[in-house]
Motif scaffolding. Structure first.
Motif, PDB file in Angstrom:
ATOM      1  N   PHE A 123      45.807  39.459  31.083  1.00  0.00           N
ATOM      2  CA  PHE A 123      47.124  38.865  31.259  1.00  0.00           C
ATOM      3  C   PHE A 123      47.108  37.427  30.767  1.00  0.00           C
ATOM      4  O   PHE A 123      46.113  36.721  30.917  1.00  0.00           O
ATOM      5  N   THR A 124      48.244  37.003  30.210  1.00  0.00           N
ATOM      6  CA  THR A 124      48.429  35.583  29.897  1.00  0.00           C
ATOM      7  C   THR A 124      49.666  35.112  30.652  1.00  0.00           C
ATOM      8  O   THR A 124      50.658  35.832  30.751  1.00  0.00           O
ATOM      9  N   VAL A 125      49.584  33.914  31.185  1.00  0.00           N
ATOM     10  CA  VAL A 125      50.665  33.384  32.010  1.00  0.00           C
ATOM     11  C   VAL A 125      50.898  31.919  31.667  1.00  0.00           C
ATOM     12  O   VAL A 125      50.056  31.269  31.046  1.00  0.00           O
ATOM     13  N   ASN A 126      52.033  31.416  32.125  1.00  0.00           N
ATOM     14  CA  ASN A 126      52.352  30.006  31.968  1.00  0.00           C
ATOM     15  C   ASN A 126      51.283  29.184  32.691  1.00  0.00           C
ATOM     16  O   ASN A 126      50.996  29.440  33.859  1.00  0.00           O
ATOM     17  N   PRO A 127      50.700  28.202  32.006  1.00  0.00           N
ATOM     18  CA  PRO A 127      49.600  27.449  32.638  1.00  0.00           C
ATOM     19  C   PRO A 127      50.010  26.635  33.859  1.00  0.00           C
ATOM     20  O   PRO A 127      49.165  26.185  34.616  1.00  0.00           O
ATOM     21  N   ASN A 128      51.291  26.445  34.079  1.00  0.00           N
ATOM     22  CA  ASN A 128      51.747  25.664  35.228  1.00  0.00           C
ATOM     23  C   ASN A 128      52.318  26.529  36.340  1.00  0.00           C
ATOM     24  O   ASN A 128      53.011  26.046  37.211  1.00  0.00           O
ATOM     25  N   SER A 129      52.029  27.825  36.320  1.00  0.00           N
ATOM     26  CA  SER A 129      52.669  28.718  37.288  1.00  0.00           C
ATOM     27  C   SER A 129      51.680  29.275  38.307  1.00  0.00           C
ATOM     28  O   SER A 129      50.473  29.162  38.159  1.00  0.00           O
ATOM     29  N   LEU A 130      52.246  29.921  39.313  1.00  0.00           N
ATOM     30  CA  LEU A 130      51.437  30.617  40.307  1.00  0.00           C
ATOM     31  C   LEU A 130      51.115  32.033  39.867  1.00  0.00           C
ATOM     32  O   LEU A 130      50.515  32.797  40.614  1.00  0.00           O
ATOM     33  N   SER A 131      51.481  32.393  38.643  1.00  0.00           N
ATOM     34  CA  SER A 131      51.252  33.748  38.143  1.00  0.00           C
ATOM     35  C   SER A 131      49.769  34.092  38.023  1.00  0.00           C
ATOM     36  O   SER A 131      49.419  35.261  37.987  1.00  0.00           O
ATOM     37  N   PHE A 132      48.907  33.092  37.950  1.00  0.00           N
ATOM     38  CA  PHE A 132      47.468  33.373  37.920  1.00  0.00           C
ATOM     39  C   PHE A 132      47.087  34.193  39.148  1.00  0.00           C
ATOM     40  O   PHE A 132      46.392  35.191  39.047  1.00  0.00           O
ATOM     41  N   TYR A 133      47.569  33.760  40.310  1.00  0.00           N
ATOM     42  CA  TYR A 133      47.277  34.472  41.549  1.00  0.00           C
ATOM     43  C   TYR A 133      47.783  35.908  41.478  1.00  0.00           C
ATOM     44  O   TYR A 133      47.067  36.846  41.828  1.00  0.00           O
ATOM     45  N   GLU A 134      49.015  36.091  41.012  1.00  0.00           N
ATOM     46  CA  GLU A 134      49.611  37.421  40.939  1.00  0.00           C
ATOM     47  C   GLU A 134      48.802  38.354  40.032  1.00  0.00           C
ATOM     48  O   GLU A 134      48.601  39.521  40.351  1.00  0.00           O
ATOM     49  N   CYS A 135      48.326  37.831  38.898  1.00  0.00           N
ATOM     50  CA  CYS A 135      47.545  38.649  37.968  1.00  0.00           C
ATOM     51  C   CYS A 135      46.179  39.007  38.548  1.00  0.00           C
ATOM     52  O   CYS A 135      45.721  40.145  38.429  1.00  0.00           O
ATOM     53  N   ILE A 136      45.539  38.032  39.167  1.00  0.00           N
ATOM     54  CA  ILE A 136      44.238  38.294  39.792  1.00  0.00           C
ATOM     55  C   ILE A 136      44.402  39.368  40.867  1.00  0.00           C
ATOM     56  O   ILE A 136      43.622  40.321  40.948  1.00  0.00           O
ATOM     57  N   LYS A 137      45.419  39.222  41.696  1.00  0.00           N
ATOM     58  CA  LYS A 137      45.663  40.180  42.779  1.00  0.00           C
ATOM     59  C   LYS A 137      45.962  41.567  42.226  1.00  0.00           C
ATOM     60  O   LYS A 137      45.468  42.572  42.759  1.00  0.00           O
ATOM     61  N   LYS A 138      46.724  41.653  41.147  1.00  0.00           N
ATOM     62  CA  LYS A 138      47.067  42.942  40.546  1.00  0.00           C
ATOM     63  C   LYS A 138      45.799  43.670  40.083  1.00  0.00           C
ATOM     64  O   LYS A 138      45.631  44.866  40.328  1.00  0.00           O
ATOM     65  N   ILE A 139      44.903  42.950  39.443  1.00  0.00           N
ATOM     66  CA  ILE A 139      43.648  43.555  38.984  1.00  0.00           C
ATOM     67  C   ILE A 139      42.757  43.896  40.175  1.00  0.00           C
ATOM     68  O   ILE A 139      42.154  44.963  40.239  1.00  0.00           O
ATOM     69  N   TYR A 140      42.702  43.014  41.146  1.00  0.00           N
ATOM     70  CA  TYR A 140      41.881  43.239  42.343  1.00  0.00           C
ATOM     71  C   TYR A 140      42.348  44.478  43.107  1.00  0.00           C
ATOM     72  O   TYR A 140      41.540  45.258  43.594  1.00  0.00           O
ATOM     73  N   ASP A 141      43.660  44.652  43.189  1.00  0.00           N
ATOM     74  CA  ASP A 141      44.221  45.776  43.948  1.00  0.00           C
ATOM     75  C   ASP A 141      44.134  47.111  43.218  1.00  0.00           C
ATOM     76  O   ASP A 141      44.340  48.162  43.825  1.00  0.00           O
ATOM     77  N   ASP A 142      43.866  47.103  41.917  1.00  0.00           N
ATOM     78  CA  ASP A 142      43.863  48.333  41.126  1.00  0.00           C
ATOM     79  C   ASP A 142      42.556  48.442  40.325  1.00  0.00           C
ATOM     80  O   ASP A 142      42.493  48.017  39.175  1.00  0.00           O
ATOM     81  N   PRO A 143      41.510  49.024  40.918  1.00  0.00           N
ATOM     82  CA  PRO A 143      40.232  49.143  40.221  1.00  0.00           C
ATOM     83  C   PRO A 143      40.337  49.888  38.891  1.00  0.00           C
ATOM     84  O   PRO A 143      39.606  49.583  37.951  1.00  0.00           O
ATOM     85  N   ASN A 144      41.266  50.845  38.789  1.00  0.00           N
ATOM     86  CA  ASN A 144      41.440  51.551  37.520  1.00  0.00           C
ATOM     87  C   ASN A 144      41.963  50.620  36.429  1.00  0.00           C
ATOM     88  O   ASN A 144      41.571  50.730  35.272  1.00  0.00           O
ATOM     89  N   LEU A 145      42.857  49.712  36.794  1.00  0.00           N
ATOM     90  CA  LEU A 145      43.365  48.731  35.847  1.00  0.00           C
ATOM     91  C   LEU A 145      42.238  47.814  35.388  1.00  0.00           C
ATOM     92  O   LEU A 145      42.116  47.512  34.200  1.00  0.00           O
ATOM     93  N   GLU A 146      41.412  47.400  36.336  1.00  0.00           N
ATOM     94  CA  GLU A 146      40.258  46.554  36.000  1.00  0.00           C
ATOM     95  C   GLU A 146      39.359  47.256  34.981  1.00  0.00           C
ATOM     96  O   GLU A 146      38.970  46.670  33.965  1.00  0.00           O
ATOM     97  N   ILE A 147      39.044  48.515  35.235  1.00  0.00           N
ATOM     98  CA  ILE A 147      38.157  49.276  34.344  1.00  0.00           C
ATOM     99  C   ILE A 147      38.804  49.464  32.979  1.00  0.00           C
ATOM    100  O   ILE A 147      38.178  49.231  31.942  1.00  0.00           O
ATOM    101  N   LYS A 148      40.063  49.877  32.978  1.00  0.00           N
ATOM    102  CA  LYS A 148      40.763  50.139  31.721  1.00  0.00           C
ATOM    103  C   LYS A 148      40.854  48.877  30.865  1.00  0.00           C
ATOM    104  O   LYS A 148      40.538  48.892  29.667  1.00  0.00           O
ATOM    105  N   MET A 149      41.272  47.766  31.453  1.00  0.00           N
ATOM    106  CA  MET A 149      41.381  46.516  30.710  1.00  0.00           C
ATOM    107  C   MET A 149      40.015  46.041  30.242  1.00  0.00           C
ATOM    108  O   MET A 149      39.865  45.549  29.129  1.00  0.00           O
ATOM    109  N   GLY A 150      39.018  46.184  31.091  1.00  0.00           N
ATOM    110  CA  GLY A 150      37.663  45.771  30.728  1.00  0.00           C
ATOM    111  C   GLY A 150      37.110  46.568  29.565  1.00  0.00           C
ATOM    112  O   GLY A 150      36.506  46.009  28.642  1.00  0.00           O
ATOM    113  N   GLU A 151      37.327  47.873  29.581  1.00  0.00           N
ATOM    114  CA  GLU A 151      36.845  48.713  28.481  1.00  0.00           C
ATOM    115  C   GLU A 151      37.546  48.353  27.176  1.00  0.00           C
ATOM    116  O   GLU A 151      36.906  48.260  26.129  1.00  0.00           O
ATOM    117  N   LYS A 152      38.861  48.135  27.247  1.00  0.00           N
ATOM    118  CA  LYS A 152      39.607  47.765  26.047  1.00  0.00           C
ATOM    119  C   LYS A 152      39.174  46.392  25.544  1.00  0.00           C
ATOM    120  O   LYS A 152      39.084  46.161  24.341  1.00  0.00           O
TER     121      LYS A 152
END
Length: 131
Positions: A70-99
């Motif tokens: 994910f890429t986000v605005n450097p001045n936003s709280l979206s970093f937290y949201e993206c980290i949480k999204k990946i943390y909450d979905d191990p399949n997303l973590e694996i899929k993104m990591g493999e790609k």
């Protein structure tokens, strides 16, 4: 609370520690407000080790990351949201990591770049000799 599932490594790490920390991470977060010349090497290292990336949407990083994080605005709280999204979905973590790994390994390496440069210079030399 983000501190329940995030470890922050700030400062310099030696070469061995970098690989160790990346391999033991679920996601690599590299917030930055600007990129001077080349993309941060840490992004390519993390991608080569199969980790999804969360970084800022500046200076071509969005195009580099593509669907590998994910890429986000450097001045936003979206970093937290993206980290949480990946943390909450191990399949997303694996899929993104493999790609991410597949993409990083498809990039030219130094040997390929050296071969290309030699071929290019030899081509210039041949063209010069023909004229």
């Amino acid at each position: 609370q983000i501190s329940n599932f995030v470890t922050i490594n700030a400062g310099l790490l030696d070469r061995n520690s970098i690989s160790h920390e990346i391999l033991n991470s679920n996601v690599v977060v590299i917030p930055t407000k600007f990129v001077w010349n080349e993309p941060p090497l840490a992004i390519l290292e993390a991608m080569a080790l199969g980790k999804p990336i969360v970084t800022s949407n500046v200076c071509g990083l969005t195009e580099l990351i593509g669907n590998n994080g994910f890429t986000v605005n450097p001045n936003s709280l979206s970093f937290y949201e993206c980290i949480k999204k990946i943390y909450d979905d191990p399949n997303l973590e694996i899929k993104m990591g493999e790609k991410a790994k597949e993409f990083a390994l498809s990039l030219p390496n130094w040997n390929k770049m050296t071969d290309w440069m030699i071929q290019t210079f030899e081509s210039f030399q041949r063209n010069k000799n023909e004229n």
